[in-house]
Scaffold this active site. Structure first.
Site, PDB file in Angstrom:
ATOM      1  N   TYR A 132      55.289  39.481  41.337  1.00  0.00           N
ATOM      2  CA  TYR A 132      54.193  40.428  41.525  1.00  0.00           C
ATOM      3  C   TYR A 132      54.693  41.738  42.137  1.00  0.00           C
ATOM      4  CZ  TYR A 132      51.349  36.161  41.054  1.00  0.00           C
ATOM      5  OH  TYR A 132      50.789  34.981  40.628  1.00  0.00           O
ATOM      6  N   ALA A 161      37.299  33.760  35.606  1.00  0.00           N
ATOM      7  CA  ALA A 161      37.702  34.138  34.239  1.00  0.00           C
ATOM      8  C   ALA A 161      37.889  35.646  34.065  1.00  0.00           C
ATOM      9  CB  ALA A 161      36.689  33.600  33.219  1.00  0.00           C
TER      10      ALA A 161
END
Length: 302
Positions: A51, A201
């Site tokens: 990341y 989601a």
């Protein structure tokens, strides 16, 4: 905040953790979000060397200064930066894992990692060698436990059979129920915990997620997502928003020990954390949700 045991480990993780990938790269803002999460009972921070090219681990390291004993740090390994080149290459070799852990420890400003996770994996990997690396790191005291982050049932099965993993990080939500087919039953049976990522989601199941639904999600069309959102709206109450309902759905499976939604703002962070105090879904509500969202099936990596 309720805490659950992570697999057979001694780690007791908050049922809602923090997926740190969304924190951004501005140190003061990101550290402030982590502190806010810790102040509200979150103790699991999930990051990865991937990341922001290590910047995310540096932020977590800065944020946990003076609070290390309150925090369960989870990070990941396997994606290797190539000097002078853009991007990453996949390297699950023992040599690389044992080198990379020291770089993560330095960025995290700690002398041990609570949960070290293989960040992917394929059947072509030298799996025994990879497992050996994690086992040696445990013996050396550099990591306490290890797991994998994978959505591939065939890879997960191999690690369940051959390794002492305590957890599997897996994408799991109302709009991505693939894990219910094979992965969750297997892990529940073996006493290995799921760390559920993506419970909302990518924002599709957030209260203001209709614009995200316009783009579709996995194999769902926008129209199917609107239908799911419409159905979920019937389960929304004063005590539980749509996003919180989605988080509670992921937590409702007995294999799931914790969910790690991301957050880029204080408002979003506190809203996610508040799901811990929202009503647990009833069996009837879970059934209604499953009728709304036909289970997706794995089409590859079975």
């Amino acid at each position: 905040m309720k805490k659950n045991r992570l697999g057979t480990s001694e780690l007791m993780v908050s049922e809602i953790g923090l997926g740190c990938m969304s924190l951004g790269t501005e140190m003061e803002h990101a550290v402030g979000l982590v502190h806010e999460a810790l102040d509200h009972g979150v103790n699991l921070l999930d990051t990865a060397d991937l990341y922001d090219e290590g910047r995310n681990e540096e932020i977590v390291g800065q944020a946990i200064k003076g609070r290390r004993d309150q925090v369960i740090v989870a990070t990941k390994v396997g994606n290797r930066r190539l000097p002078g080149k853009e991007g990453w290459s996949w390297d699950p070799s023992k040599a690389y894992i044992k080198q990379a852990v020291h770089e993560s420890l330095k960025r995290l400003q700690t002398d041990y990692i609570d949960l070290y996770q293989l960040h992917g994996g394929t059947l072509d990997d030298p799996i025994e060698e990879t497992i050996e690396a994690f086992e040696e790191l445990k013996k050396e005291g550099l990591i306490r436990y290890y797991g994998i982050s994978s959505i591939r049932p065939n890879v997960i099965r191999e690690y369940v059979k051959r390794a002492a993993i305590v957890s599997v990080m897996n994408q799991y939500s109302i709009a991505d129920r693939r894990a219910e087919e094979e992965v969750l039953p297997l892990l529940e049976q073996k006493g290995i915990s799921v760390i559920a990522r993506g419970p909302v989601a990518s924002g599709v199941l957030a209260d203001s997620g209709s614009a995200k639904a316009d783009k579709g999600y996995l194999d769902y069309t926008p129209e199917q997502l609107y239908t799911i959102r419409q159905g979920l709206s019937r389960l929304v109450t004063d005590q539980r928003s749509m996003a919180q309902t989605a988080i509670r759905y992921a937590l409702s499976h007995p294999a799931v020990a914790t969910v790690v939604p991301g957050a880029s703002s204080r408002e979003q962070l506190l809203h996610n954390i508040a799901a811990s105090n929202s009503p647990v879904l009833t069996a009837a509500e879970i059934q209604e949700i499953r009728e709304l969202s036909p289970a997706n099936l794995y089409k590859q990596h079975r």
